[in-house]
Design a protein around this motif. Sequence first.
Motif, PDB file in Angstrom:
ATOM      1  N   TYR A 168      58.206  42.159 -11.351  1.00 14.72           N
ATOM      2  CA  TYR A 168      59.114  41.454 -10.446  1.00 14.72           C
ATOM      3  C   TYR A 168      59.233  39.960 -10.712  1.00 14.72           C
ATOM      4  CZ  TYR A 168      59.077  45.631  -7.455  1.00 14.72           C
ATOM      5  OH  TYR A 168      59.215  46.902  -6.963  1.00 14.72           O
ATOM      6  N   GLY A 169      58.191  39.376 -11.285  1.00 14.96           N
ATOM      7  CA  GLY A 169      58.208  37.928 -11.475  1.00 14.96           C
ATOM      8  C   GLY A 169      57.677  37.211 -10.250  1.00 14.96           C
ATOM      9  N   ARG A 170      58.568  36.628  -9.477  1.00 15.12           N
ATOM     10  CA  ARG A 170      58.178  35.826  -8.321  1.00 15.12           C
ATOM     11  C   ARG A 170      57.599  36.712  -7.209  1.00 15.12           C
ATOM     12  NH1 ARG A 170      61.124  33.366  -3.973  1.00 15.12           N
ATOM     13  NH2 ARG A 170      62.963  34.546  -4.641  1.00 15.12           N
ATOM     14  N   VAL A 171      56.581  36.188  -6.512  1.00 16.63           N
ATOM     15  CA  VAL A 171      55.959  36.930  -5.416  1.00 16.63           C
ATOM     16  C   VAL A 171      56.849  36.840  -4.182  1.00 16.63           C
ATOM     17  CG1 VAL A 171      53.963  37.081  -3.876  1.00 16.63           C
ATOM     18  CG2 VAL A 171      53.631  36.587  -6.311  1.00 16.63           C
ATOM     19  N   VAL A 172      57.440  37.964  -3.802  1.00 15.96           N
ATOM     20  CA  VAL A 172      58.325  38.072  -2.640  1.00 15.96           C
ATOM     21  C   VAL A 172      57.764  39.160  -1.727  1.00 15.96           C
ATOM     22  CG1 VAL A 172      60.661  38.618  -1.855  1.00 15.96           C
ATOM     23  CG2 VAL A 172      60.312  37.358  -3.999  1.00 15.96           C
ATOM     24  N   PRO A 173      57.592  38.885  -0.429  1.00 12.61           N
ATOM     25  CA  PRO A 173      56.937  39.846   0.469  1.00 12.61           C
ATOM     26  C   PRO A 173      57.475  41.271   0.375  1.00 12.61           C
ATOM     27  CG  PRO A 173      57.232  37.770   1.590  1.00 12.61           C
ATOM     28  CD  PRO A 173      57.906  37.632   0.263  1.00 12.61           C
ATOM     29  N   ASN A 174      58.783  41.455   0.473  1.00 13.21           N
ATOM     30  CA  ASN A 174      59.330  42.813   0.452  1.00 13.21           C
ATOM     31  C   ASN A 174      59.053  43.526  -0.866  1.00 13.21           C
ATOM     32  OD1 ASN A 174      60.238  42.100   2.950  1.00 13.21           O
ATOM     33  ND2 ASN A 174      62.376  42.633   2.584  1.00 13.21           N
ATOM     34  N   ASP A 175      59.088  42.757  -1.964  1.00 10.52           N
ATOM     35  CA  ASP A 175      58.804  43.357  -3.269  1.00 10.52           C
ATOM     36  C   ASP A 175      57.335  43.757  -3.391  1.00 10.52           C
ATOM     37  OD1 ASP A 175      61.421  43.010  -4.014  1.00 10.52           O
ATOM     38  OD2 ASP A 175      61.060  41.181  -5.159  1.00 10.52           O
ATOM     39  N   VAL A 176      56.454  42.974  -2.776  1.00  7.26           N
ATOM     40  CA  VAL A 176      55.029  43.312  -2.797  1.00  7.26           C
ATOM     41  C   VAL A 176      54.795  44.638  -2.085  1.00  7.26           C
ATOM     42  CG1 VAL A 176      52.724  42.631  -2.023  1.00  7.26           C
ATOM     43  CG2 VAL A 176      54.286  40.903  -2.952  1.00  7.26           C
ATOM     44  N   VAL A 177      55.412  44.798  -0.922  1.00  6.19           N
ATOM     45  CA  VAL A 177      55.253  46.046  -0.161  1.00  6.19           C
ATOM     46  C   VAL A 177      55.803  47.224  -0.965  1.00  6.19           C
ATOM     47  CG1 VAL A 177      55.888  47.262   1.954  1.00  6.19           C
ATOM     48  CG2 VAL A 177      55.334  44.825   2.041  1.00  6.19           C
ATOM     49  N   GLU A 178      56.970  47.036  -1.573  1.00 11.07           N
ATOM     50  CA  GLU A 178      57.562  48.116  -2.378  1.00 11.07           C
ATOM     51  C   GLU A 178      56.671  48.465  -3.564  1.00 11.07           C
ATOM     52  OE1 GLU A 178      61.897  49.248  -4.230  1.00 11.07           O
ATOM     53  OE2 GLU A 178      61.273  47.132  -4.295  1.00 11.07           O
ATOM     54  N   PHE A 179      56.119  47.460  -4.219  1.00 10.82           N
ATOM     55  CA  PHE A 179      55.259  47.671  -5.379  1.00 10.82           C
ATOM     56  C   PHE A 179      54.023  48.485  -5.005  1.00 10.82           C
ATOM     57  CE2 PHE A 179      51.753  46.176  -8.117  1.00 10.82           C
ATOM     58  CZ  PHE A 179      52.267  46.474  -9.373  1.00 10.82           C
ATOM     59  N   LEU A 180      53.375  48.137  -3.909  1.00  8.57           N
ATOM     60  CA  LEU A 180      52.137  48.810  -3.536  1.00  8.57           C
ATOM     61  C   LEU A 180      52.364  50.190  -2.934  1.00  8.57           C
ATOM     62  CD1 LEU A 180      50.052  45.830  -2.117  1.00  8.57           C
ATOM     63  CD2 LEU A 180      49.813  46.976  -4.323  1.00  8.57           C
ATOM     64  N   PHE A 181      53.544  50.424  -2.403  1.00  9.14           N
ATOM     65  CA  PHE A 181      53.866  51.756  -1.913  1.00  9.14           C
ATOM     66  C   PHE A 181      54.396  52.669  -3.022  1.00  9.14           C
ATOM     67  CE2 PHE A 181      54.316  50.464   2.722  1.00  9.14           C
ATOM     68  CZ  PHE A 181      53.331  51.332   3.163  1.00  9.14           C
ATOM     69  N   PHE A 182      55.372  52.186  -3.786  1.00  9.80           N
ATOM     70  CA  PHE A 182      56.223  53.089  -4.553  1.00  9.80           C
ATOM     71  C   PHE A 182      56.255  52.884  -6.061  1.00  9.80           C
ATOM     72  CE2 PHE A 182      58.586  52.670  -0.362  1.00  9.80           C
ATOM     73  CZ  PHE A 182      58.063  53.859   0.161  1.00  9.80           C
ATOM     74  N   GLU A 183      55.483  51.950  -6.619  1.00 10.14           N
ATOM     75  CA  GLU A 183      55.516  51.754  -8.067  1.00 10.14           C
ATOM     76  C   GLU A 183      54.761  52.909  -8.762  1.00 10.14           C
ATOM     77  OE1 GLU A 183      56.003  51.294 -11.604  1.00 10.14           O
ATOM     78  OE2 GLU A 183      57.106  49.855 -10.369  1.00 10.14           O
ATOM     79  N   PRO A 184      55.475  53.806  -9.449  1.00  6.53           N
ATOM     80  CA  PRO A 184      54.817  54.994 -10.002  1.00  6.53           C
ATOM     81  C   PRO A 184      53.862  54.700 -11.150  1.00  6.53           C
ATOM     82  CG  PRO A 184      57.100  54.883 -10.733  1.00  6.53           C
ATOM     83  CD  PRO A 184      56.925  53.801  -9.714  1.00  6.53           C
ATOM     84  N   ASN A 185      54.036  53.547 -11.804  1.00  8.42           N
ATOM     85  CA  ASN A 185      53.219  53.243 -12.978  1.00  8.42           C
ATOM     86  C   ASN A 185      52.071  52.288 -12.689  1.00  8.42           C
ATOM     87  OD1 ASN A 185      54.836  54.833 -14.756  1.00  8.42           O
ATOM     88  ND2 ASN A 185      56.385  53.214 -14.718  1.00  8.42           N
ATOM     89  N   PHE A 186      51.831  51.982 -11.423  1.00  7.15           N
ATOM     90  CA  PHE A 186      50.691  51.146 -11.060  1.00  7.15           C
ATOM     91  C   PHE A 186      49.605  52.036 -10.461  1.00  7.15           C
ATOM     92  CE2 PHE A 186      48.590  48.393  -7.764  1.00  7.15           C
ATOM     93  CZ  PHE A 186      47.748  47.774  -8.666  1.00  7.15           C
ATOM     94  N   ALA A 187      48.401  51.950 -11.015  1.00  6.09           N
ATOM     95  CA  ALA A 187      47.339  52.914 -10.713  1.00  6.09           C
ATOM     96  C   ALA A 187      46.848  52.891  -9.272  1.00  6.09           C
ATOM     97  CB  ALA A 187      46.145  52.688 -11.646  1.00  6.09           C
ATOM     98  N   ARG A 188      47.169  51.837  -8.509  1.00  6.55           N
ATOM     99  CA  ARG A 188      46.704  51.776  -7.126  1.00  6.55           C
ATOM    100  C   ARG A 188      47.832  51.861  -6.110  1.00  6.55           C
ATOM    101  NH1 ARG A 188      41.395  50.551  -6.335  1.00  6.55           N
ATOM    102  NH2 ARG A 188      40.241  50.140  -8.246  1.00  6.55           N
TER     103      ARG A 188
END
Length: 313
Positions: A217-237
């Motif tokens: 994503y680049g810049r740390v944006v609250p909504n993107d952080v939530v999306e990343f931690l919920f729904f990023e299929p390629n992130f192990a956590r």
Amino acid sequence: MLSRVADSLYWMTRYLERAENISRYIEVNWHLTLEQPDQECREWGALISTTGDAKSFQERFDIYNRENVLHFLLFDTSYAHSVISCLRAARENARTIREFLSVEIWEQVNSFFHMVEDAGKDKNHIYENPSDFCQQVKVRGMALSGTINETILHGEGWHFTRLGKYLERADKTTRILDVKYFILRPESDYTSVAFDYLRWAGLLRASGGLDAYRQQYGRVVPNDVVEFLFFEPNFARSVLHCVREARRSLHEITGVPLGEWENSAERLLGRLYSDLAFAEIDEVFETGVHQYTDKLQTRMNEIHEAIWEAFFH
């Protein structure tokens, strides 16, 4: 595989994962309190809320200060989810099935427990600065995960270790998101923009995903952080990744093809995976982050009960 052995493998990795996650949250929380010491009690209190055991803490302590919270989460042997209690339980599960484990796994589990036990004999310097100790716990946890992956056959037993690890990890990701989002939600106005950035970056760091997030994503944006931690299929956590991997291992154990089910655990886990795989971040905010994570935790508890009924009962 004997249900006793499967149960011990499942719980051994759940406890190891739990101990590692607690150390991650403590380390990040510690650095945040250094940045804004006037919010220290609020930050340490939020850490207890992450565990879901505020009632147990309040029965032992009157105030959410650093020393009380660190003792409770790291060395309190009467608290079942402290790091020392988790490692004792993991070691006991490993001891009962030593013949099914490699020598390397047993030696690492045993030395891991004794490292924490010895550290608890001289706790004051850890209360002053827990960062180094938490780093040791985190590194040992990751090393053990690699050892388990590399030194046992990738059969039923290995899949039970994965099932326990990923369900525990998914649960802890939802909990840290739930509590921290309540403090960090975009409309919060009690803190500066710069410190707000540090908190969101700290949330990613607690999950080991800050660098991975920046690549995506680049810049740390609250909504993107939530999306990343919920729904990023390629992130192990991420929750989605953990549920997907737990589902794969469950079907490897049962031999039932993906997309079909023969017991409640397969049905519940498959439905949860589908809901997450096809969800959009707007749905989370429409429901409310707390309400969404609360439902996820309830569903994961139901999956755990169904696994127990299917394999360990």
